[in-house]
Design a protein around this motif. Structure first.
Motif, PDB file in Angstrom:
ATOM      1  N   LEU A   1      24.866  -1.270 -34.785  1.00 39.85           N
ATOM      2  CA  LEU A   1      23.570  -1.140 -34.275  1.00 39.85           C
ATOM      3  C   LEU A   1      23.463  -2.163 -33.240  1.00 39.85           C
ATOM      4  O   LEU A   1      22.641  -1.873 -32.136  1.00 39.85           O
ATOM      5  CB  LEU A   1      22.593  -1.683 -35.620  1.00 39.85           C
ATOM      6  CG  LEU A   1      22.429  -0.728 -36.648  1.00 39.85           C
ATOM      7  CD1 LEU A   1      21.715  -1.319 -37.912  1.00 39.85           C
ATOM      8  CD2 LEU A   1      21.769   0.596 -36.176  1.00 39.85           C
ATOM      9  N   ALA A   2      24.076  -3.160 -33.241  1.00 44.45           N
ATOM     10  CA  ALA A   2      24.061  -4.295 -32.169  1.00 44.45           C
ATOM     11  C   ALA A   2      24.828  -3.808 -30.876  1.00 44.45           C
ATOM     12  O   ALA A   2      24.238  -3.699 -29.609  1.00 44.45           O
ATOM     13  CB  ALA A   2      24.821  -5.458 -32.529  1.00 44.45           C
ATOM     14  N   SER A   3      25.952  -2.780 -31.015  1.00 44.36           N
ATOM     15  CA  SER A   3      26.530  -2.209 -29.947  1.00 44.36           C
ATOM     16  C   SER A   3      25.565  -1.148 -29.253  1.00 44.36           C
ATOM     17  O   SER A   3      25.630  -1.251 -28.050  1.00 44.36           O
ATOM     18  CB  SER A   3      27.834  -1.768 -30.232  1.00 44.36           C
ATOM     19  OG  SER A   3      28.656  -2.685 -30.908  1.00 44.36           O
ATOM     20  N   GLY A   4      25.040  -0.409 -30.061  1.00 47.44           N
ATOM     21  CA  GLY A   4      24.206   0.435 -29.563  1.00 47.44           C
ATOM     22  C   GLY A   4      23.212   0.085 -28.705  1.00 47.44           C
ATOM     23  O   GLY A   4      22.837   0.741 -27.732  1.00 47.44           O
ATOM     24  N   MET A   5      22.502  -0.934 -28.816  1.00 47.51           N
ATOM     25  CA  MET A   5      21.860  -1.632 -27.964  1.00 47.51           C
ATOM     26  C   MET A   5      22.155  -1.751 -26.343  1.00 47.51           C
ATOM     27  O   MET A   5      21.415  -1.945 -25.274  1.00 47.51           O
ATOM     28  CB  MET A   5      21.080  -2.758 -28.330  1.00 47.51           C
ATOM     29  CG  MET A   5      20.157  -2.676 -29.513  1.00 47.51           C
ATOM     30  SD  MET A   5      19.173  -4.114 -30.245  1.00 47.51           S
ATOM     31  CE  MET A   5      20.423  -5.309 -30.524  1.00 47.51           C
ATOM     32  N   THR A   6      23.405  -1.899 -26.277  1.00 45.72           N
ATOM     33  CA  THR A   6      24.145  -2.252 -25.007  1.00 45.72           C
ATOM     34  C   THR A   6      25.173  -1.400 -24.431  1.00 45.72           C
ATOM     35  O   THR A   6      25.112  -0.868 -23.179  1.00 45.72           O
ATOM     36  CB  THR A   6      24.576  -3.641 -25.057  1.00 45.72           C
ATOM     37  OG1 THR A   6      25.535  -3.631 -26.016  1.00 45.72           O
ATOM     38  CG2 THR A   6      23.512  -4.775 -25.265  1.00 45.72           C
ATOM     39  N   VAL A   7      25.917  -0.714 -25.289  1.00 48.01           N
ATOM     40  CA  VAL A   7      27.133   0.123 -24.821  1.00 48.01           C
ATOM     41  C   VAL A   7      26.682   1.390 -23.912  1.00 48.01           C
ATOM     42  O   VAL A   7      27.558   1.569 -23.056  1.00 48.01           O
ATOM     43  CB  VAL A   7      27.960   0.699 -26.194  1.00 48.01           C
ATOM     44  CG1 VAL A   7      27.279   1.735 -26.868  1.00 48.01           C
ATOM     45  CG2 VAL A   7      29.467   0.766 -25.722  1.00 48.01           C
TER      46      VAL A   7
ATOM     47  N   ALA B   1      24.671  -9.988 -28.858  1.00 47.19           N
ATOM     48  CA  ALA B   1      25.756 -10.981 -28.992  1.00 47.19           C
ATOM     49  C   ALA B   1      25.239 -11.718 -30.525  1.00 47.19           C
ATOM     50  O   ALA B   1      26.116 -12.055 -31.162  1.00 47.19           O
ATOM     51  CB  ALA B   1      25.665 -11.956 -28.063  1.00 47.19           C
ATOM     52  N   ALA B   2      23.959 -11.902 -30.734  1.00 50.14           N
ATOM     53  CA  ALA B   2      23.488 -12.813 -31.877  1.00 50.14           C
ATOM     54  C   ALA B   2      23.886 -11.706 -33.126  1.00 50.14           C
ATOM     55  O   ALA B   2      24.204 -12.322 -34.149  1.00 50.14           O
ATOM     56  CB  ALA B   2      22.259 -12.959 -31.812  1.00 50.14           C
ATOM     57  N   ILE B   3      23.476 -10.542 -32.980  1.00 49.37           N
ATOM     58  CA  ILE B   3      23.814  -9.704 -34.098  1.00 49.37           C
ATOM     59  C   ILE B   3      25.223  -9.290 -34.342  1.00 49.37           C
ATOM     60  O   ILE B   3      25.356  -9.396 -35.663  1.00 49.37           O
ATOM     61  CB  ILE B   3      23.093  -8.297 -33.831  1.00 49.37           C
ATOM     62  CG1 ILE B   3      21.505  -8.410 -33.794  1.00 49.37           C
ATOM     63  CG2 ILE B   3      23.164  -7.292 -35.329  1.00 49.37           C
ATOM     64  CD1 ILE B   3      20.691  -7.199 -33.312  1.00 49.37           C
ATOM     65  N   GLN B   4      26.038  -9.495 -33.441  1.00 51.18           N
ATOM     66  CA  GLN B   4      27.251  -9.020 -33.561  1.00 51.18           C
ATOM     67  C   GLN B   4      27.868 -10.403 -34.253  1.00 51.18           C
ATOM     68  O   GLN B   4      29.050 -10.362 -34.915  1.00 51.18           O
ATOM     69  CB  GLN B   4      28.086  -8.940 -32.358  1.00 51.18           C
ATOM     70  CG  GLN B   4      27.753  -7.518 -31.740  1.00 51.18           C
ATOM     71  CD  GLN B   4      28.505  -7.128 -30.425  1.00 51.18           C
ATOM     72  OE1 GLN B   4      28.755  -8.176 -29.640  1.00 51.18           O
ATOM     73  NE2 GLN B   4      28.634  -5.886 -30.072  1.00 51.18           N
TER      74      GLN B   4
ATOM     75  N   SER C   1      24.737   5.067 -30.543  1.00 53.75           N
ATOM     76  CA  SER C   1      23.642   5.585 -29.826  1.00 53.75           C
ATOM     77  C   SER C   1      22.566   5.533 -30.793  1.00 53.75           C
ATOM     78  O   SER C   1      21.317   5.609 -30.256  1.00 53.75           O
ATOM     79  CB  SER C   1      23.886   6.820 -29.277  1.00 53.75           C
ATOM     80  OG  SER C   1      24.367   7.746 -30.403  1.00 53.75           O
ATOM     81  N   GLY C   2      22.543   5.431 -32.079  1.00 54.87           N
ATOM     82  CA  GLY C   2      21.485   5.285 -32.831  1.00 54.87           C
ATOM     83  C   GLY C   2      20.386   4.269 -32.627  1.00 54.87           C
ATOM     84  O   GLY C   2      19.080   4.300 -32.703  1.00 54.87           O
ATOM     85  N   SER C   3      20.687   2.977 -32.027  1.00 53.25           N
ATOM     86  CA  SER C   3      19.681   2.179 -31.921  1.00 53.25           C
ATOM     87  C   SER C   3      19.612   1.766 -30.363  1.00 53.25           C
ATOM     88  O   SER C   3      19.010   0.848 -29.793  1.00 53.25           O
ATOM     89  CB  SER C   3      20.296   0.777 -32.167  1.00 53.25           C
ATOM     90  OG  SER C   3      21.713   0.443 -31.834  1.00 53.25           O
TER      91      SER C   3
END
Length: 484
Positions: A306-312, A461-464, A438-440
């Motif tokens: 979910l965290a990665s989805g916000m940036t990747v 970064a905080a969520i990861q 991509s869900g987030s």
């Protein structure tokens, strides 16, 4: 090499190569040029991730573990062919912008469903076709195969942009997009040739915390209710910690049945009475039992995904809009990332190996994740380096490589602690976290539009960091050597 293993590697290479051409830099760039909005880029890719979540888990339970891995993969092959036709229609038919965007959202939903069907089945049939003692080795081979393909895709993209023109305009993006989609047809064709009959039996069974059932001494009632079938007549496994109907304590079982398995070699070794007594006391707390390992892994990976989805999905747009890089520049970053990731994955395997290393597998994953989080924080805080390509690009490359190099280790732990009969379900859940980033993306697009890319990086970064910290729970549960 096993037939299914070879076919899995071929499919992985073709699929990752085609996705490397269209699914990252080109897809994000095309959607942004069409809508001029990070939010709409995130919305479209969020639809893809949501479709995968909806399809993946039911597919793993009712198809992969129900009708079989090979039949499920054939269904995925049909869905893949449909995806190709719909996507090419969305790109090539003369629609006005809003209709084209809607059509692309539909095609991305189909691609999400496609991944949801094949991902869990492919991982399961691959694990079922590899000897338990070689799982870590073959997962690294598969991981490196994907990394090579992920580099081959961008290299192909660079060649295409050199020929067509190195610009972020729709004609060039469409041509490269269609090339990548067309290559996906070869990957989909591979899915029709997998064969469950060529999987292994007990040799591929999950090892940790399982006790062989003796057909002569164990009750029929127990065997009927608790056996994890191995595929070999009259022999199975039961999970460490489960009680026989006539037994009140593990220590009452015959000593010959007290076995554990070395995490890398897969060799059975006897558990000491002290270890059994310790495990018996800790069994009252689920998080301190080995049965909790898959659940902890999934919790961590869901948060990480979910965290990665916000940036990747927005890194290409970050380098396009803030770094002022061309398509070839963005592809060059990807090309440099995957070879480094491949090298680091071998290093991670080496230092976590019980014979050559000095850290356990969870400790290696924690170290890698914390390092990646630190570099992402640097990217988010220091905006002054964003347009200095020789600073920001190496930071991103190292961050991405170190953050993802531990995937084979994570997968090997999951397969070690999941019984063979449930691998479809667990691999489907795992595939959601791996491919469903991509869900987030919709939330990430909103944050990028409202607060900027840097703020989105810091939230990620905080969520990861929180997701990585869950791995501390695994340190006492995943031993480096047998008997520990």
């Amino acid at each position: 090499m096993n037939h299914n293993v070879k076919l899995s590697l071929i499919f992985s290479f073709l699929s990752a190569t085609s996705r490397g051409i269209w699914a990252f830099t080109v897809l994000s760039g095309y959607l942004y040029e069409l809508t001029k909005s990070n939010f709409h880029v995130g919305l479209a890719e969020g639809i893809q991730g949501t479709a995968q979540v909806i399809v993946a888990i039911p597919s793993g339970i009712y198809l992969t573990d129900g009708i079989g891995r090979d039949k499920t993969l054939k269904i995925a092959g049909v869905v893949g062919i449909i995806c190709i036709g719909v996507t090419l229609s969305a790109l090539l038919i003369d629609f006005e912008k809003n209709k084209r965007y809607i059509f692309l959202c539909v095609s991305l939903a189909l691609w999400g469903a496609y991944s949801g069907v094949w991902a869990g089945s492919l991982e399961s049939i691959y694990a079922d076709s590899v000897h338990e003692s070689e799982k870590s080795k073959y997962l690294v081979i598969k991981f490196i195969t994907r990394l090579c393909a992920n580099a081959a895709g961008p290299i192909t993209g660079v060649v295409l942009f050199v020929c067509l023109g190195d610009t972020w305009t729709r004609p060039e993006l469409t041509a490269v997009f269609c090339t990548g989609i067309g290559l996906s047809a070869f990957a989909s064709a591979c899915l029709f040739f997998f064969d469950d009959a060529q999987t292994l039996g007990i040799e591929s069974e999950a090892a940790y915390g399982q006790i062989p059932i003796d057909p002569e001494t164990d009750s029929d009632e127990y065997k009927a209710s608790n056996v994890v079938h191995s595929g070999i007549t009259g022999r199975g496994y039961r999970t460490l910690g489960e009680r026989d109907s006539n037994t009140k304590s593990l220590n009452a079982l015959p000593h010959k049945n007290h076995v554990d398995v070395d995490e890398h070699e897969g060799e059975l070794s006897r558990l000491s009475p002290a270890l059994l007594e310790k495990e018996d006391k800790m069994s009252a707390i689920f998080l301190f039992r080995k049965e909790a390992v898959p659940y902890i892994l999934v919790m961590s990976d869901v948060l990480m995904g979910l965290a990665s989805g916000m940036t990747v999905k927005f890194f290409p747009l970050f380098f396009k809009n803030e770094g002022k890089l061309s398509p070839i520049g963005c592809f060059a970053i990807v090309i440099c990332t995957f070879p480094l990731m491949s090298i680091l994955s071998k290093v991670a395997q080496y230092i976590s190996d019980p014979e050559t290393g000095f850290l356990s597998r969870p400790q290696v994953c924690i170290l890698a994740s914390y390092s990646g989080v630190t570099l992402l924080v640097i990217m988010g805080l220091f905006k002054s380096i964003w347009q200095t390509w020789y600073i920001i690009c190496p930071i991103y490359i190292v961050r991405t490589a170190v953050m993802n190099c531990n995937y084979p280790i994570r997968k090997s732990i999951l397969m070690n602690f999941v019984p063979k009969r449930s691998r479809g379900k667990w691999n489907s859940i795992d595939s959601v976290t791996k491919f469903g980033w991509s869900g987030s993306a919709m939330l990430g697009g909103y944050l990028c539009d409202r607060y900027g890319y840097g703020f989105s990086f810091l939230v990620t970064a905080a969520i990861q960091f929180c997701a990585s910290s869950l791995w501390w729970l695994l340190v006492p549960l995943v031993p480096r050597r047998a008997g520990q």
